[in-house]
Design a protein around this motif. Structure first.
Motif, PDB file in Angstrom:
ATOM      1  N   VAL A 159       0.847  -1.190   0.000  1.00  0.00           N
ATOM      2  CA  VAL A 159       0.000   0.000   0.000  1.00  0.00           C
ATOM      3  C   VAL A 159       0.885   1.243   0.000  1.00  0.00           C
ATOM      4  O   VAL A 159       1.884   1.312   0.734  1.00  0.00           O
ATOM      5  CB  VAL A 159      -0.932   0.006   1.237  1.00  0.00           C
ATOM      6  CG1 VAL A 159      -1.792   1.255   1.270  1.00  0.00           C
ATOM      7  CG2 VAL A 159      -1.804  -1.244   1.241  1.00  0.00           C
ATOM      8  N   ASP A 160       0.511   2.223  -0.797  1.00  0.00           N
ATOM      9  CA  ASP A 160       1.220   3.495  -0.865  1.00  0.00           C
ATOM     10  C   ASP A 160       1.416   4.041   0.553  1.00  0.00           C
ATOM     11  O   ASP A 160       0.460   4.168   1.314  1.00  0.00           O
ATOM     12  CB  ASP A 160       0.401   4.477  -1.707  1.00  0.00           C
ATOM     13  CG  ASP A 160       1.096   5.799  -1.926  1.00  0.00           C
ATOM     14  OD1 ASP A 160       1.844   6.270  -1.045  1.00  0.00           O
ATOM     15  OD2 ASP A 160       0.868   6.402  -2.991  1.00  0.00           O
ATOM     16  N   ASP A 161       2.663   4.342   0.909  1.00  0.00           N
ATOM     17  CA  ASP A 161       2.978   4.809   2.267  1.00  0.00           C
ATOM     18  C   ASP A 161       2.221   6.075   2.660  1.00  0.00           C
ATOM     19  O   ASP A 161       1.953   6.290   3.840  1.00  0.00           O
ATOM     20  CB  ASP A 161       4.482   5.048   2.412  1.00  0.00           C
ATOM     21  CG  ASP A 161       5.272   3.753   2.424  1.00  0.00           C
ATOM     22  OD1 ASP A 161       4.759   2.741   2.954  1.00  0.00           O
ATOM     23  OD2 ASP A 161       6.405   3.739   1.899  1.00  0.00           O
ATOM     24  N   GLU A 215      12.815  -7.970  -2.031  1.00  0.00           N
ATOM     25  CA  GLU A 215      12.139  -9.262  -1.892  1.00  0.00           C
ATOM     26  C   GLU A 215      10.733  -9.151  -1.308  1.00  0.00           C
ATOM     27  O   GLU A 215       9.867  -9.954  -1.646  1.00  0.00           O
ATOM     28  CB  GLU A 215      12.950 -10.214  -0.995  1.00  0.00           C
ATOM     29  CG  GLU A 215      14.290 -10.625  -1.562  1.00  0.00           C
ATOM     30  CD  GLU A 215      15.381  -9.605  -1.269  1.00  0.00           C
ATOM     31  OE1 GLU A 215      15.170  -8.696  -0.425  1.00  0.00           O
ATOM     32  OE2 GLU A 215      16.439  -9.698  -1.900  1.00  0.00           O
ATOM     33  N   TRP A 216      10.500  -8.198  -0.422  1.00  0.00           N
ATOM     34  CA  TRP A 216       9.226  -8.148   0.309  1.00  0.00           C
ATOM     35  C   TRP A 216       8.680  -6.721   0.279  1.00  0.00           C
ATOM     36  O   TRP A 216       9.034  -5.895   1.118  1.00  0.00           O
ATOM     37  CB  TRP A 216       9.443  -8.614   1.753  1.00  0.00           C
ATOM     38  CG  TRP A 216       8.175  -8.856   2.472  1.00  0.00           C
ATOM     39  CD1 TRP A 216       7.585  -8.026   3.391  1.00  0.00           C
ATOM     40  CD2 TRP A 216       7.316  -9.986   2.357  1.00  0.00           C
ATOM     41  NE1 TRP A 216       6.421  -8.574   3.843  1.00  0.00           N
ATOM     42  CE2 TRP A 216       6.229  -9.788   3.229  1.00  0.00           C
ATOM     43  CE3 TRP A 216       7.341 -11.150   1.593  1.00  0.00           C
ATOM     44  CZ2 TRP A 216       5.194 -10.708   3.359  1.00  0.00           C
ATOM     45  CZ3 TRP A 216       6.327 -12.069   1.735  1.00  0.00           C
ATOM     46  CH2 TRP A 216       5.265 -11.838   2.609  1.00  0.00           C
ATOM     47  N   PRO A 217       7.783  -6.415  -0.671  1.00  0.00           N
ATOM     48  CA  PRO A 217       7.274  -5.053  -0.818  1.00  0.00           C
ATOM     49  C   PRO A 217       6.069  -4.731   0.080  1.00  0.00           C
ATOM     50  O   PRO A 217       5.554  -3.621   0.035  1.00  0.00           O
ATOM     51  CB  PRO A 217       6.853  -5.011  -2.296  1.00  0.00           C
ATOM     52  CG  PRO A 217       6.404  -6.415  -2.566  1.00  0.00           C
ATOM     53  CD  PRO A 217       7.335  -7.289  -1.755  1.00  0.00           C
ATOM     54  N   TYR A 218       5.629  -5.665   0.899  1.00  0.00           N
ATOM     55  CA  TYR A 218       4.362  -5.526   1.629  1.00  0.00           C
ATOM     56  C   TYR A 218       4.549  -4.776   2.941  1.00  0.00           C
ATOM     57  O   TYR A 218       5.472  -5.049   3.699  1.00  0.00           O
ATOM     58  CB  TYR A 218       3.751  -6.910   1.871  1.00  0.00           C
ATOM     59  CG  TYR A 218       3.669  -7.701   0.600  1.00  0.00           C
ATOM     60  CD1 TYR A 218       2.750  -7.353  -0.387  1.00  0.00           C
ATOM     61  CD2 TYR A 218       4.531  -8.752   0.360  1.00  0.00           C
ATOM     62  CE1 TYR A 218       2.686  -8.056  -1.578  1.00  0.00           C
ATOM     63  CE2 TYR A 218       4.474  -9.467  -0.828  1.00  0.00           C
ATOM     64  CZ  TYR A 218       3.549  -9.107  -1.785  1.00  0.00           C
ATOM     65  OH  TYR A 218       3.494  -9.797  -2.965  1.00  0.00           O
ATOM     66  N   ASP A 263      -0.357  -4.406  -4.810  1.00  0.00           N
ATOM     67  CA  ASP A 263      -0.276  -5.866  -4.889  1.00  0.00           C
ATOM     68  C   ASP A 263      -0.670  -6.445  -3.531  1.00  0.00           C
ATOM     69  O   ASP A 263      -0.668  -5.731  -2.521  1.00  0.00           O
ATOM     70  CB  ASP A 263       1.163  -6.298  -5.230  1.00  0.00           C
ATOM     71  CG  ASP A 263       1.286  -7.779  -5.583  1.00  0.00           C
ATOM     72  OD1 ASP A 263       0.261  -8.418  -5.900  1.00  0.00           O
ATOM     73  OD2 ASP A 263       2.418  -8.305  -5.526  1.00  0.00           O
ATOM     74  N   HIS A 264      -0.991  -7.732  -3.528  1.00  0.00           N
ATOM     75  CA  HIS A 264      -1.247  -8.419  -2.263  1.00  0.00           C
ATOM     76  C   HIS A 264      -1.085  -9.920  -2.437  1.00  0.00           C
ATOM     77  O   HIS A 264      -1.072 -10.432  -3.558  1.00  0.00           O
ATOM     78  CB  HIS A 264      -2.633  -8.081  -1.712  1.00  0.00           C
ATOM     79  CG  HIS A 264      -3.755  -8.831  -2.344  1.00  0.00           C
ATOM     80  ND1 HIS A 264      -4.293  -8.491  -3.561  1.00  0.00           N
ATOM     81  CD2 HIS A 264      -4.423  -9.942  -1.929  1.00  0.00           C
ATOM     82  CE1 HIS A 264      -5.259  -9.336  -3.863  1.00  0.00           C
ATOM     83  NE2 HIS A 264      -5.369 -10.228  -2.899  1.00  0.00           N
TER      84      HIS A 264
END
Length: 186
Positions: free
Chosen positions: A94-96, A124-127, A158-159
């Motif tokens: 989610v957009d910060d 590696e982990w964009p969540y 993304d999710h």
């Protein structure tokens, strides 16, 4: 019950311990951390062995809540026994600029038991938003995730849904019982 290191208000006759809890507050936390007794007057049941009235225990608990020493007093149902056996930790990119506001909204949705922001670990982990969803089937969890995706709108890039594969023993922080003010364990 969760315990913080925030200091409590103290009484002259009952000085604070090094961990921020006075002797009676600590005894109440230890006595209640595994749950309140399932009796008509749980506050009295907790207070009797400590030489306190039920009202005194309740007042101290209210003060500890207000000062942040404890975060909540709440029922914690066993969702597995209630038939909610599909459990998905959904993770969202989610957009910060919007994650705090959207996270507060998402936390109020039915089926959400936990919702919190965590740091990304790029690449590696964009969540950065984690939301635990519970349902009776995976299809139900996926429908909840689809509604959540709609709620997040354009701020969501993304999710993923990470399903539980086994039940782990779940407990929060537990304080050891203490026999005296020097902190020796019982």
């Amino acid at each position: 019950m969760s315990v913080s290191t925030c200091p409590s208000e103290t009484e002259v006759s009952n000085p604070p311990r090094q961990d921020g809890l006075d002797v009676l507050d600590r005894a109440i936390v230890v006595a209640t951390q595994a749950g309140l007794p399932l009796v008509p007057d749980p506050w009295r049941a907790v207070g009797e062995p400590l030489g306190l009235s039920g009202e005194a225990v309740r007042e101290r608990m209210v003060r500890m809540l207000a000062t942040g020493i404890i975060r909540r007093v709440a029922a914690v149902p066993n969702h597995y026994r209630l038939g909610y056996v599909a459990n998905g930790m959904t993770v969202w990119d989610v957009d910060d600029a919007h994650v705090d506001r959207l996270g507060r909204e998402v936390a109020t949705l039915p089926g959400v038991s936990h919702c919190y922001r965590r740091p990304r670990h790029l690449p590696e982990w964009p969540y950065n938003l984690f939301v635990m969803l519970h349902g009776r089937t995976r299809e139900e969890v996926e429908q909840q995730a689809a509604r959540l995706r709609e709620r997040l709108g354009a701020a969501c890039r993304d999710h993923r849904i990470l399903y539980s594969s086994r039940i782990l023993k779940k407990t929060g922080l537990r304080l050891a019982g203490r026999s005296d003010r020097q902190g020796q364990s019982r």
